[in-house]
Design an enzyme around this catalytic site. Structure first.
Site, PDB file in Angstrom:
ATOM      1  N   LYS A   1      -3.729 -11.390  -7.482  1.00 36.78           N
ATOM      2  CA  LYS A   1      -3.541  -9.945  -7.342  1.00 36.78           C
ATOM      3  C   LYS A   1      -4.813  -9.178  -7.749  1.00 36.78           C
ATOM      4  O   LYS A   1      -5.318  -8.322  -7.014  1.00 36.78           O
ATOM      5  CB  LYS A   1      -2.346  -9.515  -8.192  1.00 36.78           C
ATOM      6  CG  LYS A   1      -2.182  -8.026  -8.342  1.00 36.78           C
ATOM      7  CD  LYS A   1      -1.831  -7.349  -7.034  1.00 36.78           C
ATOM      8  CE  LYS A   1      -2.010  -5.872  -7.116  1.00 36.78           C
ATOM      9  NZ  LYS A   1      -0.983  -5.081  -6.545  1.00 36.78           N
TER      10      LYS A   1
ATOM     11  N   ARG B   1      -3.110  10.538  -7.971  1.00 36.99           N
ATOM     12  CA  ARG B   1      -3.752   9.840  -9.081  1.00 36.99           C
ATOM     13  C   ARG B   1      -5.144   9.350  -8.665  1.00 36.99           C
ATOM     14  O   ARG B   1      -5.310   8.747  -7.609  1.00 36.99           O
ATOM     15  CB  ARG B   1      -2.869   8.664  -9.540  1.00 36.99           C
ATOM     16  CG  ARG B   1      -1.670   9.155 -10.343  1.00 36.99           C
ATOM     17  CD  ARG B   1      -0.766   8.020 -10.714  1.00 36.99           C
ATOM     18  NE  ARG B   1      -0.017   7.539  -9.576  1.00 36.99           N
ATOM     19  CZ  ARG B   1       0.844   6.526  -9.626  1.00 36.99           C
ATOM     20  NH1 ARG B   1       1.035   5.891 -10.752  1.00 36.99           N
ATOM     21  NH2 ARG B   1       1.500   6.140  -8.551  1.00 36.99           N
TER      22      ARG B   1
ATOM     23  N   GLY C   1      -9.635   5.646  -4.677  1.00 35.87           N
ATOM     24  CA  GLY C   1      -8.854   6.256  -5.752  1.00 35.87           C
ATOM     25  C   GLY C   1      -7.489   5.605  -5.799  1.00 35.87           C
ATOM     26  O   GLY C   1      -7.325   4.461  -5.374  1.00 35.87           O
TER      27      GLY C   1
ATOM     28  N   ARG D   1       0.862  -1.191   0.000  1.00 33.79           N
ATOM     29  CA  ARG D   1       0.000   0.000   0.000  1.00 33.79           C
ATOM     30  C   ARG D   1       0.889   1.228   0.000  1.00 33.79           C
ATOM     31  O   ARG D   1       1.884   1.267   0.708  1.00 33.79           O
ATOM     32  CB  ARG D   1      -0.865   0.045   1.276  1.00 33.79           C
ATOM     33  CG  ARG D   1      -1.888  -1.051   1.367  1.00 33.79           C
ATOM     34  CD  ARG D   1      -2.390  -1.182   2.779  1.00 33.79           C
ATOM     35  NE  ARG D   1      -1.290  -1.468   3.706  1.00 33.79           N
ATOM     36  CZ  ARG D   1      -1.399  -1.475   5.033  1.00 33.79           C
ATOM     37  NH1 ARG D   1      -2.556  -1.184   5.597  1.00 33.79           N
ATOM     38  NH2 ARG D   1      -0.367  -1.754   5.797  1.00 33.79           N
ATOM     39  N   GLU D   2       0.500   2.213  -0.761  1.00 36.51           N
ATOM     40  CA  GLU D   2       1.242   3.466  -0.732  1.00 36.51           C
ATOM     41  C   GLU D   2       1.124   4.067   0.664  1.00 36.51           C
ATOM     42  O   GLU D   2       0.082   3.955   1.309  1.00 36.51           O
ATOM     43  CB  GLU D   2       0.688   4.441  -1.777  1.00 36.51           C
ATOM     44  CG  GLU D   2       1.062   4.034  -3.177  1.00 36.51           C
ATOM     45  CD  GLU D   2       0.586   5.033  -4.212  1.00 36.51           C
ATOM     46  OE1 GLU D   2       0.389   6.208  -3.879  1.00 36.51           O
ATOM     47  OE2 GLU D   2       0.415   4.607  -5.365  1.00 36.51           O
TER      48      GLU D   2
ATOM     49  N   LYS E   1      -5.283   9.400  -0.608  1.00 33.20           N
ATOM     50  CA  LYS E   1      -5.460   8.883   0.756  1.00 33.20           C
ATOM     51  C   LYS E   1      -4.356   9.503   1.609  1.00 33.20           C
ATOM     52  O   LYS E   1      -3.482  10.209   1.074  1.00 33.20           O
ATOM     53  CB  LYS E   1      -5.408   7.357   0.783  1.00 33.20           C
ATOM     54  CG  LYS E   1      -4.046   6.790   0.436  1.00 33.20           C
ATOM     55  CD  LYS E   1      -3.990   5.301   0.719  1.00 33.20           C
ATOM     56  CE  LYS E   1      -2.574   4.802   0.656  1.00 33.20           C
ATOM     57  NZ  LYS E   1      -2.439   3.396   0.962  1.00 33.20           N
TER      58      LYS E   1
ATOM     59  N   CYS F   1      -4.003   2.066  -8.168  1.00 34.16           N
ATOM     60  CA  CYS F   1      -4.253   0.628  -8.324  1.00 34.16           C
ATOM     61  C   CYS F   1      -5.724   0.249  -8.466  1.00 34.16           C
ATOM     62  O   CYS F   1      -6.114  -0.352  -9.467  1.00 34.16           O
ATOM     63  CB  CYS F   1      -3.659  -0.132  -7.140  1.00 34.16           C
ATOM     64  SG  CYS F   1      -1.876  -0.124  -7.155  1.00 34.16           S
TER      65      CYS F   1
HETATM   66  C1  UDX Z   1      -4.023  -0.818  -2.839  1.00 34.92           C
HETATM   67  C2  UDX Z   1      -4.003  -2.183  -2.111  1.00 34.92           C
HETATM   68  O1  UDX Z   1      -4.405  -2.016  -0.751  1.00 34.92           O
HETATM   69  C3  UDX Z   1      -2.605  -2.806  -2.207  1.00 34.92           C
HETATM   70  O2  UDX Z   1      -2.627  -4.096  -1.619  1.00 34.92           O
HETATM   71  C4  UDX Z   1      -2.190  -2.890  -3.675  1.00 34.92           C
HETATM   72  O3  UDX Z   1      -0.884  -3.392  -3.798  1.00 34.92           O
HETATM   73  C5  UDX Z   1      -2.283  -1.532  -4.345  1.00 34.92           C
HETATM   74  O4  UDX Z   1      -3.616  -0.975  -4.175  1.00 34.92           O
HETATM   75  P1  UDX Z   1      -3.224   1.668  -2.265  1.00 34.92           P
HETATM   76  O5  UDX Z   1      -3.663   2.055  -3.635  1.00 34.92           O
HETATM   77  O6  UDX Z   1      -1.921   2.179  -1.753  1.00 34.92           O
HETATM   78  O7  UDX Z   1      -3.157   0.064  -2.134  1.00 34.92           O
HETATM   79  O8  UDX Z   1      -4.349   2.190  -1.271  1.00 34.92           O
HETATM   80  P2  UDX Z   1      -5.366   1.595  -0.182  1.00 34.92           P
HETATM   81  O9  UDX Z   1      -4.872   1.886   1.168  1.00 34.92           O
HETATM   82  O10 UDX Z   1      -5.747   0.214  -0.472  1.00 34.92           O
HETATM   83  O11 UDX Z   1      -6.616   2.577  -0.462  1.00 34.92           O
HETATM   84  C6  UDX Z   1      -7.200   2.664  -1.755  1.00 34.92           C
HETATM   85  C7  UDX Z   1      -8.314   3.667  -1.770  1.00 34.92           C
HETATM   86  O12 UDX Z   1      -9.449   3.195  -1.057  1.00 34.92           O
HETATM   87  C8  UDX Z   1      -7.992   5.036  -1.141  1.00 34.92           C
HETATM   88  O13 UDX Z   1      -8.539   6.041  -1.958  1.00 34.92           O
HETATM   89  C9  UDX Z   1      -8.661   4.988   0.209  1.00 34.92           C
HETATM   90  O14 UDX Z   1      -8.977   6.258   0.667  1.00 34.92           O
HETATM   91  C10 UDX Z   1      -9.892   4.157  -0.119  1.00 34.92           C
HETATM   92  N1  UDX Z   1     -10.452   3.429   1.032  1.00 34.92           N
HETATM   93  C11 UDX Z   1      -9.730   2.451   1.650  1.00 34.92           C
HETATM   94  C12 UDX Z   1     -11.751   3.713   1.453  1.00 34.92           C
HETATM   95  O15 UDX Z   1     -12.441   4.587   0.897  1.00 34.92           O
HETATM   96  N2  UDX Z   1     -12.272   2.991   2.495  1.00 34.92           N
HETATM   97  C13 UDX Z   1     -11.587   2.010   3.129  1.00 34.92           C
HETATM   98  O16 UDX Z   1     -12.140   1.408   4.056  1.00 34.92           O
HETATM   99  C14 UDX Z   1     -10.268   1.739   2.699  1.00 34.92           C
END
Ligand code: UDX
Length: 429
Positions: free
Chosen positions: A202, A325, A255, A152-153, A318, A258
Protein backbone atom coordinates in the site's frame (compact mmCIF):
# COMPACT_ATOMS: atom_id res chain seq x y z
CA UNK A 1 -20.93 -13.78 5.69
CA UNK A 2 -21.37 -11.61 8.75
CA UNK A 3 -19.04 -8.64 8.60
CA UNK A 4 -18.40 -5.70 10.92
CA UNK A 5 -16.67 -2.60 9.58
CA UNK A 6 -15.26 -0.30 12.24
CA UNK A 7 -14.94 3.33 11.14
CA UNK A 8 -17.29 5.20 8.82
CA UNK A 9 -14.80 7.43 7.02
CA UNK A 10 -14.16 7.14 3.28
CA UNK A 11 -12.74 3.64 3.57
CA UNK A 12 -15.32 2.04 5.85
CA UNK A 13 -18.27 3.78 4.30
CA UNK A 14 -17.44 2.41 0.87
CA UNK A 15 -16.36 -1.04 2.02
CA UNK A 16 -19.46 -1.75 4.15
CA UNK A 17 -22.21 -1.04 1.60
CA UNK A 18 -20.24 -2.65 -1.24
CA UNK A 19 -19.77 -5.88 0.74
CA UNK A 20 -23.45 -5.76 1.67
CA UNK A 21 -24.35 -5.62 -2.00
CA UNK A 22 -22.82 -9.12 -2.38
CA UNK A 23 -25.43 -10.42 0.07
CA UNK A 24 -23.22 -10.29 3.18
CA UNK A 25 -24.73 -9.13 6.45
CA UNK A 26 -22.76 -5.95 7.22
CA UNK A 27 -22.78 -3.63 10.22
CA UNK A 28 -20.85 -0.37 10.08
CA UNK A 29 -19.74 0.78 13.51
CA UNK A 30 -18.56 4.21 14.63
CA UNK A 31 -18.20 5.88 18.01
CA UNK A 32 -19.62 9.09 16.52
CA UNK A 33 -23.29 8.81 17.61
CA UNK A 34 -24.48 11.75 15.54
CA UNK A 35 -22.89 10.35 12.37
CA UNK A 36 -24.46 6.93 12.94
CA UNK A 37 -27.89 8.48 13.53
CA UNK A 38 -27.58 10.39 10.26
CA UNK A 39 -26.42 7.30 8.37
CA UNK A 40 -29.41 5.37 9.69
CA UNK A 41 -31.57 8.04 8.06
CA UNK A 42 -29.66 7.71 4.78
CA UNK A 43 -27.70 10.94 5.27
CA UNK A 44 -24.18 10.29 4.00
CA UNK A 45 -21.50 12.72 5.24
CA UNK A 46 -19.26 12.46 2.15
CA UNK A 47 -19.82 13.01 -1.54
CA UNK A 48 -18.98 9.91 -3.52
CA UNK A 49 -20.76 9.06 -6.78
CA UNK A 50 -23.27 6.23 -6.28
CA UNK A 51 -22.62 5.83 -2.56
CA UNK A 52 -25.77 7.32 -1.05
CA UNK A 53 -27.95 5.26 -3.40
CA UNK A 54 -26.05 2.10 -2.47
CA UNK A 55 -26.33 2.76 1.27
CA UNK A 56 -30.05 3.47 1.07
CA UNK A 57 -30.66 0.40 -1.08
CA UNK A 58 -28.69 -2.02 1.10
CA UNK A 59 -30.20 -0.62 4.30
CA UNK A 60 -33.65 -1.13 2.81
CA UNK A 61 -32.79 -4.71 1.86
CA UNK A 62 -31.64 -5.29 5.44
CA UNK A 63 -28.09 -6.30 4.49
CA UNK A 64 -26.56 -3.09 5.88
CA UNK A 65 -27.03 -1.53 9.29
CA UNK A 66 -25.26 0.97 11.53
CA UNK A 67 -24.30 0.80 15.17
CA UNK A 68 -22.25 2.58 17.82
CA UNK A 69 -21.41 -0.57 19.78
CA UNK A 70 -18.56 -2.74 18.55
CA UNK A 71 -19.08 -4.99 21.58
CA UNK A 72 -22.65 -5.80 20.52
CA UNK A 73 -21.75 -6.52 16.90
CA UNK A 74 -18.60 -8.51 17.54
CA UNK A 75 -20.26 -11.66 18.82
CA UNK A 76 -22.16 -12.14 15.57
CA UNK A 77 -19.47 -11.29 13.05
CA UNK A 78 -17.01 -13.59 11.31
CA UNK A 79 -14.77 -10.84 9.94
CA UNK A 80 -14.05 -7.45 11.51
CA UNK A 81 -12.50 -4.79 9.30
CA UNK A 82 -10.61 -1.97 10.97
CA UNK A 83 -11.18 1.10 8.82
CA UNK A 84 -10.59 3.94 11.28
CA UNK A 85 -8.47 6.99 10.49
CA UNK A 86 -4.68 7.10 10.71
CA UNK A 87 -3.99 10.85 10.74
CA UNK A 88 -0.47 12.28 10.63
CA UNK A 89 1.48 13.01 13.80
CA UNK A 90 3.34 16.33 13.77
CA UNK A 91 6.54 14.46 12.75
CA UNK A 92 4.81 12.88 9.72
CA UNK A 93 4.42 9.38 11.17
CA UNK A 94 0.97 7.75 11.15
CA UNK A 95 -1.01 8.17 14.36
CA UNK A 96 -2.24 4.70 15.21
CA UNK A 97 -4.15 5.43 18.41
CA UNK A 98 -7.56 4.80 16.84
CA UNK A 99 -6.43 1.52 15.29
CA UNK A 100 -4.96 0.32 18.58
CA UNK A 101 -8.04 1.41 20.51
CA UNK A 102 -10.19 -0.74 18.23
CA UNK A 103 -7.75 -3.64 18.72
CA UNK A 104 -8.12 -3.24 22.52
CA UNK A 105 -11.92 -3.23 22.22
CA UNK A 106 -11.84 -6.32 20.03
CA UNK A 107 -9.45 -8.13 22.37
CA UNK A 108 -11.60 -7.38 25.41
CA UNK A 109 -14.80 -8.61 23.78
CA UNK A 110 -13.67 -11.53 21.63
CA UNK A 111 -15.39 -14.84 22.40
CA UNK A 112 -14.59 -17.12 19.50
CA UNK A 113 -12.55 -17.33 16.26
CA UNK A 114 -12.67 -14.16 14.17
CA UNK A 115 -10.62 -12.59 11.42
CA UNK A 116 -9.46 -9.06 12.18
CA UNK A 117 -8.58 -7.36 8.89
CA UNK A 118 -6.96 -3.92 8.55
CA UNK A 119 -8.26 -1.65 5.81
CA UNK A 120 -6.77 1.51 7.29
CA UNK A 121 -3.39 2.41 5.80
CA UNK A 122 -1.00 1.29 8.49
CA UNK A 123 2.80 1.15 8.67
CA UNK A 124 4.59 -2.15 8.40
CA UNK A 125 4.44 -3.93 11.73
CA UNK A 126 0.99 -2.69 12.71
CA UNK A 127 -0.66 -6.04 12.00
CA UNK A 128 1.73 -7.73 14.43
CA UNK A 129 1.07 -5.00 17.00
CA UNK A 130 -2.70 -5.54 16.66
CA UNK A 131 -2.12 -9.25 17.22
CA UNK A 132 -0.16 -8.52 20.40
CA UNK A 133 -2.85 -6.19 21.74
CA UNK A 134 -5.63 -8.71 21.14
CA UNK A 135 -3.55 -11.56 22.64
CA UNK A 136 -3.15 -9.51 25.82
CA UNK A 137 -6.87 -9.90 26.46
CA UNK A 138 -7.89 -13.01 24.54
CA UNK A 139 -6.16 -16.39 24.62
CA UNK A 140 -8.30 -18.15 22.01
CA UNK A 141 -7.72 -18.51 18.26
CA UNK A 142 -7.99 -15.53 15.90
CA UNK A 143 -6.28 -14.24 12.76
CA UNK A 144 -5.01 -10.82 11.79
CA UNK A 145 -5.06 -10.01 8.08
CA UNK A 146 -3.86 -7.01 6.09
CA UNK A 147 -6.21 -6.06 3.30
CA UNK A 148 -5.13 -2.64 1.98
CA UNK A 149 -7.46 -0.21 0.28
CA UNK A 150 -6.61 1.26 -3.13
CA UNK A 151 -9.80 3.24 -3.74
CA UNK A 152 -9.62 6.70 -5.27
CA UNK A 153 -11.94 9.37 -4.01
CA UNK A 154 -14.50 10.34 -6.59
CA UNK A 155 -14.63 6.85 -8.08
CA UNK A 156 -14.42 4.77 -4.91
CA UNK A 157 -17.56 2.68 -5.49
CA UNK A 158 -16.57 1.85 -9.05
CA UNK A 159 -12.99 1.11 -7.93
CA UNK A 160 -14.33 -1.30 -5.31
CA UNK A 161 -16.17 -3.38 -7.89
CA UNK A 162 -13.45 -3.09 -10.56
CA UNK A 163 -10.10 -3.03 -8.78
CA UNK A 164 -6.74 -3.63 -10.48
CA UNK A 165 -5.95 -6.18 -7.79
CA UNK A 166 -6.89 -7.35 -4.33
CA UNK A 167 -4.06 -7.79 -1.84
CA UNK A 168 -4.40 -10.13 1.12
CA UNK A 169 -1.65 -10.44 3.70
CA UNK A 170 -2.24 -13.29 6.12
CA UNK A 171 -0.46 -15.96 8.14
CA UNK A 172 -3.00 -18.79 8.05
CA UNK A 173 -4.57 -20.52 5.06
CA UNK A 174 -7.92 -20.44 6.84
CA UNK A 175 -7.90 -16.62 7.01
CA UNK A 176 -6.59 -16.21 3.45
CA UNK A 177 -9.30 -18.49 2.05
CA UNK A 178 -12.07 -16.77 3.95
CA UNK A 179 -11.08 -13.27 2.81
CA UNK A 180 -10.65 -14.57 -0.74
CA UNK A 181 -14.17 -15.96 -0.56
CA UNK A 182 -15.51 -12.61 0.64
CA UNK A 183 -14.08 -10.88 -2.44
CA UNK A 184 -14.98 -13.74 -4.76
CA UNK A 185 -17.72 -11.81 -6.62
CA UNK A 186 -15.07 -9.35 -7.83
CA UNK A 187 -13.24 -10.25 -11.01
CA UNK A 188 -9.66 -9.23 -10.16
CA UNK A 189 -6.22 -10.69 -9.55
CA UNK A 190 -5.81 -11.69 -5.93
CA UNK A 191 -2.31 -11.33 -4.52
CA UNK A 192 -1.72 -13.23 -1.31
CA UNK A 193 1.36 -12.57 0.76
CA UNK A 194 2.49 -12.10 4.34
CA UNK A 195 1.20 -9.26 6.50
CA UNK A 196 4.31 -7.07 6.30
CA UNK A 197 4.53 -7.24 2.49
CA UNK A 198 0.84 -6.43 2.18
CA UNK A 199 1.23 -3.39 4.44
CA UNK A 200 4.23 -2.30 2.39
CA UNK A 201 2.43 -2.76 -0.96
CA UNK A 202 0.00 0.00 0.00
CA UNK A 203 2.68 2.52 1.00
CA UNK A 204 4.94 1.64 -1.91
CA UNK A 205 2.05 2.03 -4.39
CA UNK A 206 1.08 5.47 -3.14
CA UNK A 207 4.71 6.56 -2.90
CA UNK A 208 5.38 5.40 -6.45
CA UNK A 209 2.36 7.25 -7.85
CA UNK A 210 3.38 10.38 -5.96
CA UNK A 211 6.88 9.98 -7.39
CA UNK A 212 5.46 9.86 -10.91
CA UNK A 213 3.59 13.11 -10.26
CA UNK A 214 6.61 14.89 -8.79
CA UNK A 215 8.76 13.58 -11.67
CA UNK A 216 6.47 14.99 -14.35
CA UNK A 217 6.15 18.25 -12.43
CA UNK A 218 9.95 18.60 -12.46
CA UNK A 219 9.94 17.81 -16.19
CA UNK A 220 7.25 20.49 -16.59
CA UNK A 221 9.40 23.08 -14.87
CA UNK A 222 12.30 22.26 -17.20
CA UNK A 223 9.97 22.23 -20.25
CA UNK A 224 9.13 25.87 -19.56
CA UNK A 225 12.81 26.75 -19.70
CA UNK A 226 13.56 24.93 -22.96
CA UNK A 227 10.37 25.61 -24.92
CA UNK A 228 8.94 22.09 -24.66
CA UNK A 229 5.32 21.17 -23.88
CA UNK A 230 5.00 18.81 -20.91
CA UNK A 231 1.67 17.39 -22.08
CA UNK A 232 3.26 16.26 -25.34
CA UNK A 233 6.27 14.95 -23.43
CA UNK A 234 4.00 12.95 -21.09
CA UNK A 235 2.06 11.66 -24.08
CA UNK A 236 5.26 10.56 -25.79
CA UNK A 237 6.66 8.97 -22.63
CA UNK A 238 3.38 7.30 -21.73
CA UNK A 239 3.19 5.39 -25.02
CA UNK A 240 6.06 3.30 -23.71
CA UNK A 241 4.23 0.50 -21.87
CA UNK A 242 7.03 0.31 -19.34
CA UNK A 243 6.27 3.89 -18.30
CA UNK A 244 2.51 4.18 -18.87
CA UNK A 245 0.42 7.31 -19.32
CA UNK A 246 -1.24 7.36 -15.88
CA UNK A 247 -0.18 9.86 -13.24
CA UNK A 248 1.93 11.88 -15.62
CA UNK A 249 -0.37 14.86 -15.58
CA UNK A 250 1.65 17.93 -14.60
CA UNK A 251 -0.01 20.46 -12.35
CA UNK A 252 0.10 22.17 -9.00
CA UNK A 253 1.10 19.06 -7.07
CA UNK A 254 -0.69 16.19 -5.44
CA UNK A 255 -3.03 16.67 -2.48
CA UNK A 256 -5.79 14.76 -0.73
CA UNK A 257 -6.01 12.67 2.37
CA UNK A 258 -3.66 9.92 1.20
CA UNK A 259 -0.61 10.87 -0.85
CA UNK A 260 0.81 13.64 1.37
CA UNK A 261 0.16 11.58 4.52
CA UNK A 262 1.33 8.21 3.23
CA UNK A 263 4.43 9.48 1.42
CA UNK A 264 5.49 11.31 4.55
CA UNK A 265 4.77 8.29 6.72
CA UNK A 266 6.84 5.98 4.53
CA UNK A 267 9.73 8.44 4.62
CA UNK A 268 9.48 8.55 8.42
CA UNK A 269 9.16 4.74 8.74
CA UNK A 270 12.37 4.36 6.72
CA UNK A 271 14.05 6.93 8.97
CA UNK A 272 13.08 5.11 12.14
CA UNK A 273 14.77 2.01 10.72
CA UNK A 274 17.92 4.01 10.02
CA UNK A 275 17.28 4.33 6.28
CA UNK A 276 17.32 7.73 4.59
CA UNK A 277 14.79 7.44 1.74
CA UNK A 278 16.40 10.15 -0.40
CA UNK A 279 14.13 9.73 -3.41
CA UNK A 280 10.98 10.16 -1.33
CA UNK A 281 12.43 13.18 0.43
CA UNK A 282 12.87 14.80 -2.99
CA UNK A 283 9.32 13.83 -4.01
CA UNK A 284 7.97 15.65 -0.95
CA UNK A 285 10.15 18.74 -1.52
CA UNK A 286 9.18 18.92 -5.20
CA UNK A 287 5.49 18.69 -4.30
CA UNK A 288 5.72 21.38 -1.65
CA UNK A 289 7.39 23.71 -4.16
CA UNK A 290 4.96 22.82 -6.94
CA UNK A 291 2.00 23.94 -4.86
CA UNK A 292 3.42 27.49 -5.01
CA UNK A 293 4.27 27.50 -8.72
CA UNK A 294 1.04 29.13 -9.90
CA UNK A 295 1.23 31.82 -7.24
CA UNK A 296 4.83 32.59 -8.31
CA UNK A 297 3.70 32.90 -11.94
CA UNK A 298 0.96 35.33 -10.89
CA UNK A 299 3.49 37.33 -8.85
CA UNK A 300 5.98 37.44 -11.74
CA UNK A 301 3.32 38.67 -14.12
CA UNK A 302 1.49 41.23 -11.99
CA UNK A 303 4.34 42.28 -9.65
CA UNK A 304 1.80 43.86 -7.25
CA UNK A 305 -1.05 41.55 -6.24
CA UNK A 306 -2.63 43.79 -3.60
CA UNK A 307 -6.07 44.99 -4.67
CA UNK A 308 -6.35 42.64 -7.68
CA UNK A 309 -9.29 40.29 -8.00
CA UNK A 310 -8.93 36.62 -8.88
CA UNK A 311 -11.65 34.22 -9.96
CA UNK A 312 -10.66 30.77 -8.68
CA UNK A 313 -12.25 27.77 -10.39
CA UNK A 314 -12.02 24.66 -8.25
CA UNK A 315 -11.47 24.18 -4.53
CA UNK A 316 -11.39 20.40 -4.10
CA UNK A 317 -8.02 18.61 -4.11
CA UNK A 318 -9.10 16.93 -7.36
CA UNK A 319 -12.24 16.60 -9.48
CA UNK A 320 -15.35 14.61 -8.46
CA UNK A 321 -14.96 15.08 -4.75
CA UNK A 322 -15.87 17.65 -2.12
CA UNK A 323 -12.71 16.79 -0.20
CA UNK A 324 -10.44 19.78 0.35
CA UNK A 325 -7.83 18.08 2.52
CA UNK A 326 -4.33 19.17 1.39
CA UNK A 327 -5.92 20.93 -1.58
CA UNK A 328 -3.41 22.96 -3.58
CA UNK A 329 -6.26 25.30 -4.51
CA UNK A 330 -6.78 26.38 -0.92
CA UNK A 331 -3.07 26.97 -0.52
CA UNK A 332 -3.03 29.29 -3.55
CA UNK A 333 -6.09 31.16 -2.29
CA UNK A 334 -4.45 31.66 1.11
CA UNK A 335 -1.28 33.01 -0.56
CA UNK A 336 -3.34 35.41 -2.67
CA UNK A 337 -5.33 36.60 0.32
CA UNK A 338 -2.17 37.12 2.37
CA UNK A 339 -0.80 39.19 -0.52
CA UNK A 340 -3.88 41.43 -0.30
CA UNK A 341 -5.89 40.12 -3.27
CA UNK A 342 -9.66 39.67 -3.51
CA UNK A 343 -10.80 36.15 -4.36
CA UNK A 344 -14.11 34.85 -5.65
CA UNK A 345 -14.25 31.07 -5.88
CA UNK A 346 -16.46 28.47 -7.45
CA UNK A 347 -16.48 24.69 -7.08
CA UNK A 348 -19.32 22.41 -8.21
CA UNK A 349 -19.49 20.66 -4.82
CA UNK A 350 -16.64 21.63 -2.49
CA UNK A 351 -17.65 25.18 -1.50
CA UNK A 352 -19.06 24.25 1.89
CA UNK A 353 -16.07 22.17 2.96
CA UNK A 354 -13.67 24.82 1.59
CA UNK A 355 -15.46 27.66 3.38
CA UNK A 356 -14.98 26.01 6.75
CA UNK A 357 -11.32 25.25 6.00
CA UNK A 358 -10.69 28.80 4.77
CA UNK A 359 -12.41 30.25 7.79
CA UNK A 360 -10.68 33.54 8.58
CA UNK A 361 -9.89 34.27 4.93
CA UNK A 362 -12.47 36.45 3.28
CA UNK A 363 -13.47 34.64 0.08
CA UNK A 364 -16.63 35.12 -1.98
CA UNK A 365 -18.22 31.78 -2.92
CA UNK A 366 -20.32 31.97 -6.06
CA UNK A 367 -23.15 29.95 -7.58
CA UNK A 368 -21.41 29.40 -10.87
CA UNK A 369 -18.08 29.84 -12.61
CA UNK A 370 -19.17 32.99 -14.48
CA UNK A 371 -20.03 34.80 -11.27
CA UNK A 372 -16.59 33.99 -9.87
CA UNK A 373 -14.69 35.45 -12.82
CA UNK A 374 -16.80 38.61 -13.17
CA UNK A 375 -14.55 41.71 -13.12
CA UNK A 376 -11.54 39.62 -12.14
CA UNK A 377 -8.00 40.45 -13.19
CA UNK A 378 -7.34 36.78 -13.88
CA UNK A 379 -8.93 33.32 -13.84
CA UNK A 380 -7.21 30.56 -11.92
CA UNK A 381 -7.97 26.91 -12.65
CA UNK A 382 -7.03 25.00 -9.54
CA UNK A 383 -9.03 21.74 -9.79
CA UNK A 384 -9.30 19.54 -12.89
CA UNK A 385 -13.13 19.53 -13.04
CA UNK A 386 -13.83 18.50 -16.68
CA UNK A 387 -16.82 20.85 -16.87
CA UNK A 388 -14.51 23.88 -16.67
CA UNK A 389 -13.29 22.92 -20.15
CA UNK A 390 -16.78 23.41 -21.55
CA UNK A 391 -17.35 26.89 -20.15
CA UNK A 392 -18.02 29.65 -22.67
CA UNK A 393 -14.50 31.05 -22.67
CA UNK A 394 -15.44 33.87 -25.06
CA UNK A 395 -18.10 34.99 -22.61
CA UNK A 396 -15.61 34.73 -19.75
CA UNK A 397 -13.13 36.89 -21.64
CA UNK A 398 -15.75 39.60 -22.01
CA UNK A 399 -16.47 39.44 -18.27
CA UNK A 400 -12.85 39.70 -17.12
CA UNK A 401 -11.08 42.95 -16.42
CA UNK A 402 -7.91 41.49 -17.93
CA UNK A 403 -7.79 38.38 -20.16
CA UNK A 404 -5.47 36.30 -18.00
CA UNK A 405 -5.71 32.55 -17.36
CA UNK A 406 -3.49 30.73 -14.89
CA UNK A 407 -4.27 27.10 -15.59
CA UNK A 408 -2.82 25.01 -12.76
CA UNK A 409 -4.11 21.77 -14.25
CA UNK A 410 -3.35 22.24 -17.95
CA UNK A 411 -7.05 21.76 -18.52
CA UNK A 412 -7.43 24.15 -21.42
CA UNK A 413 -5.88 24.16 -24.87
CA UNK A 414 -3.12 26.77 -24.72
CA UNK A 415 -3.18 27.64 -28.44
CA UNK A 416 -6.94 27.93 -28.53
CA UNK A 417 -6.89 30.28 -25.55
CA UNK A 418 -4.15 32.44 -27.08
CA UNK A 419 -6.10 32.61 -30.36
CA UNK A 420 -9.11 33.78 -28.36
CA UNK A 421 -7.00 36.65 -27.09
CA UNK A 422 -6.08 35.31 -23.68
CA UNK A 423 -2.73 35.59 -21.98
CA UNK A 424 -2.40 31.95 -20.96
CA UNK A 425 -0.12 30.46 -18.30
CA UNK A 426 -0.08 26.69 -17.87
CA UNK A 427 2.30 24.32 -16.15
CA UNK A 428 5.24 23.19 -18.28
CA UNK A 429 4.16 24.76 -21.53
C1 UDX B 1 -4.97 7.96 -3.96
C2 UDX B 1 -4.63 6.65 -4.71
O1 UDX B 1 -4.80 6.83 -6.12
C3 UDX B 1 -5.51 5.51 -4.19
O2 UDX B 1 -5.12 4.29 -4.81
C4 UDX B 1 -5.36 5.41 -2.67
O3 UDX B 1 -6.20 4.41 -2.15
C5 UDX B 1 -5.65 6.74 -2.01
O4 UDX B 1 -4.82 7.78 -2.58
P1 UDX B 1 -6.90 9.80 -4.12
O5 UDX B 1 -6.27 10.48 -2.96
O6 UDX B 1 -8.39 9.66 -4.15
O7 UDX B 1 -6.31 8.32 -4.30
O8 UDX B 1 -6.50 10.65 -5.41
P2 UDX B 1 -5.73 10.43 -6.80
O9 UDX B 1 -6.70 10.34 -7.89
O10 UDX B 1 -4.72 9.38 -6.72
O11 UDX B 1 -5.01 11.87 -6.90
C6 UDX B 1 -4.14 12.33 -5.87
C7 UDX B 1 -3.63 13.70 -6.18
O12 UDX B 1 -2.70 13.69 -7.25
C8 UDX B 1 -4.69 14.74 -6.60
O13 UDX B 1 -4.41 15.96 -5.96
C9 UDX B 1 -4.54 14.84 -8.09
O14 UDX B 1 -4.97 16.07 -8.57
C10 UDX B 1 -3.04 14.64 -8.23
N1 UDX B 1 -2.62 14.11 -9.53
C11 UDX B 1 -3.00 12.86 -9.93
C12 UDX B 1 -1.78 14.87 -10.35
O15 UDX B 1 -1.40 16.00 -10.01
N2 UDX B 1 -1.36 14.33 -11.54
C13 UDX B 1 -1.71 13.09 -11.96
O16 UDX B 1 -1.28 12.69 -13.04
C14 UDX B 1 -2.57 12.34 -11.13
Amino acid sequence: MKVTVVGTGYVGLVLGPCLASFGNQVVCVDIDKEKIEKLKKGKVPIYEPGLTELIVEEAKKGTLSFSTSLKDELAESEIVFIAVGTPSNPDGTANLKYVYQVAEDIGKNLKGYKIIATKSTVPVGTGQEIKKIIKKHYKGEFDVVSCPEFLREGSAVQDFFEPNRIVIGAESKKAKDKIKKLFDPIDADIITTNIASSEMIKYASNAFLATKISFINEIANICEKVGADVDMVAHGMGRDDRIGRHFLHAGIGYGGSCFPKDVNALYQIAGTRGYEFNLLKAVITVNNNQRRVLFEKIKDEFKEIKGLKFGALGLAFKANTDDIRESASLEIIKLLKEAGAKVAAYDPIAEETAASALNGHEVEYTNDAYEAVKDADAVIIATEWPEFKDLDWNKIKSMLKKPYIFDGRNLLDKEKMINMGYKYFGIGK
